[in-house]
Design an enzyme around this catalytic site. Sequence first.
Site, mmCIF file in Angstrom:
data_model
loop_
_atom_site.group_PDB
_atom_site.id
_atom_site.type_symbol
_atom_site.label_atom_id
_atom_site.label_comp_id
_atom_site.label_asym_id
_atom_site.label_seq_id
_atom_site.Cartn_x
_atom_site.Cartn_y
_atom_site.Cartn_z
ATOM 1 N N HIS A 2 114.702 -6.642 27.084
ATOM 2 C CA HIS A 2 115.929 -7.092 26.422
ATOM 3 C C HIS A 2 115.687 -8.403 25.672
ATOM 4 O O HIS A 2 116.061 -8.535 24.496
ATOM 5 C CB HIS A 2 117.028 -7.278 27.477
ATOM 6 C CG HIS A 2 118.279 -7.915 26.954
ATOM 7 N ND1 HIS A 2 119.403 -7.203 26.613
ATOM 8 C CD2 HIS A 2 118.579 -9.233 26.715
ATOM 9 C CE1 HIS A 2 120.336 -8.038 26.184
ATOM 10 N NE2 HIS A 2 119.869 -9.279 26.239
ATOM 11 N N GLU A 3 115.071 -9.366 26.342
ATOM 12 C CA GLU A 3 114.833 -10.665 25.693
ATOM 13 C C GLU A 3 113.852 -10.535 24.533
ATOM 14 O O GLU A 3 114.018 -11.167 23.489
ATOM 15 C CB GLU A 3 114.336 -11.682 26.722
ATOM 16 C CG GLU A 3 115.297 -11.942 27.879
ATOM 17 C CD GLU A 3 116.694 -12.325 27.439
ATOM 18 O OE1 GLU A 3 116.853 -12.852 26.321
ATOM 19 O OE2 GLU A 3 117.640 -12.094 28.209
ATOM 20 N N HIS B 253 115.551 -9.430 21.441
ATOM 21 C CA HIS B 253 116.113 -10.519 20.638
ATOM 22 C C HIS B 253 115.048 -11.123 19.724
ATOM 23 O O HIS B 253 115.323 -11.458 18.566
ATOM 24 C CB HIS B 253 116.678 -11.613 21.552
ATOM 25 C CG HIS B 253 117.986 -11.266 22.192
ATOM 26 N ND1 HIS B 253 119.074 -10.813 21.476
ATOM 27 C CD2 HIS B 253 118.387 -11.319 23.499
ATOM 28 C CE1 HIS B 253 120.091 -10.604 22.299
ATOM 29 N NE2 HIS B 253 119.701 -10.905 23.538
ATOM 30 N N GLU C 281 123.572 -8.114 21.416
ATOM 31 C CA GLU C 281 123.336 -7.798 22.823
ATOM 32 C C GLU C 281 123.171 -6.294 23.024
ATOM 33 O O GLU C 281 122.331 -5.846 23.800
ATOM 34 C CB GLU C 281 124.481 -8.329 23.690
ATOM 35 C CG GLU C 281 124.578 -9.850 23.746
ATOM 36 C CD GLU C 281 123.311 -10.494 24.280
ATOM 37 O OE1 GLU C 281 122.708 -9.951 25.220
ATOM 38 O OE2 GLU C 281 122.928 -11.553 23.741
#
Length: 309
Positions: free
Chosen positions: A152-153, A156, A209
Site C-alpha cells: 500500500h505504501e 503511494h 487511498e
Amino acid sequence: MTELKINHNDLKNSSLPTWLGLVIGSWVGLAWGSLISSPIGIGFGVAAGSAFGGFLAVPLWGTVWGLVGLGRQRENAVRQHGIKLLTENDPLAQRVYTLAAQLGLKTRPWVGVMPHNNAYAIGANADNALVVIGQPLLDSLSEAEVTAIIGHELGHVANNDMRRMGLARSFQNSLVWYLGFSETVQRWGRWLLTWASELWVLRLSRSREYWADAVGAALTSKEHMIAALEKLHNGPELGEFEREHARLMFRGVASGSVLSTHPTLGERRAALQAETYLRRVPLLRTHQVPILPPAATPPKAEDIAYLKQ
C-alpha cells in the site's frame, strides 16, 4: 509458476495533470479571494489587479516551496517521529526492496521503523522516498498482512501521491499567504478563500487511498489487504502521536466524510471486494522469485536511494 508484477509504465502516475489543475484552481481562488478579502470601498479593478499579480506568483511559490518541503520531509520525519532507519541487509528492508522491484521502481527507498501504530510513505519521488512501518503493526500483523501494508505504501510512491498532495497543500498555502493571511489563520483562510479546492484536495486524498489499497492487494491479495486494514482499524486507542496527526490518518477525525483524508473501513473493504480499482491496476506476469531475496546477495549501492546522494 508465475507471479504478478505491476506494469509501472502503465500506471497513471504523472503529477502534471494535478499540477495544471492546481494552477487553474489558484487563479480561480485569486479572483474569488481578492474580491471577498478586499476592504470595503476598494473597487473591482483593484481586486482584479491584485489577483493578476498572483497569477504568476502563487503557482511559482506553490511549486517551488512544495518541492522544497517534500525534499525536507524525510529528515524532518526521522527527527520528529522516532524513526530508526534500517540497513539494506535488514530482512524488512529486503522485503520492501523486492516489492519495489515488483512495482517496477528503479531505485530502492529508505526503510524505517517507528514506535507508532501506523505506516506511511513520504518523499518528492521514488528516488528519495521513505517507507515507514510502525513496530506495533509488525508485532500484530501476519507476514502477508505486513506485506500488504508495505505494498500500500509503495503504491503511494509508485503513483506519485506524495508529490500530488504536497503540491496541493503548498498551492493552497501560497494563495493564503499572497492574500495576506497570517500563518496562524491559514487553515481557516483556506476554507474561506479556497473552500472548493479544499474539498477537492480531500477527495483526491481519499481516491489515492483506494489506489494504494489496490496496489497492496495486487502484490498480495485483496483478502490480505482487507485483513490488514481491519487490524489497523481495530487497533489500540490512539496515542499522542496518532491524535496529533489524526487528520492524516486512517482512523482520524471525520473518517469517511467529505472532510476526511481517508475513506472508512467499510468503503475500502467494499472497493477491494468489488475490485473497483484492483482490476484497473496494470499487471505483467513474470517468472516467480522469492519474496525475501537471499541474504547472500547484497543490493548494489547504486540501486539504494540513500547511497545515491
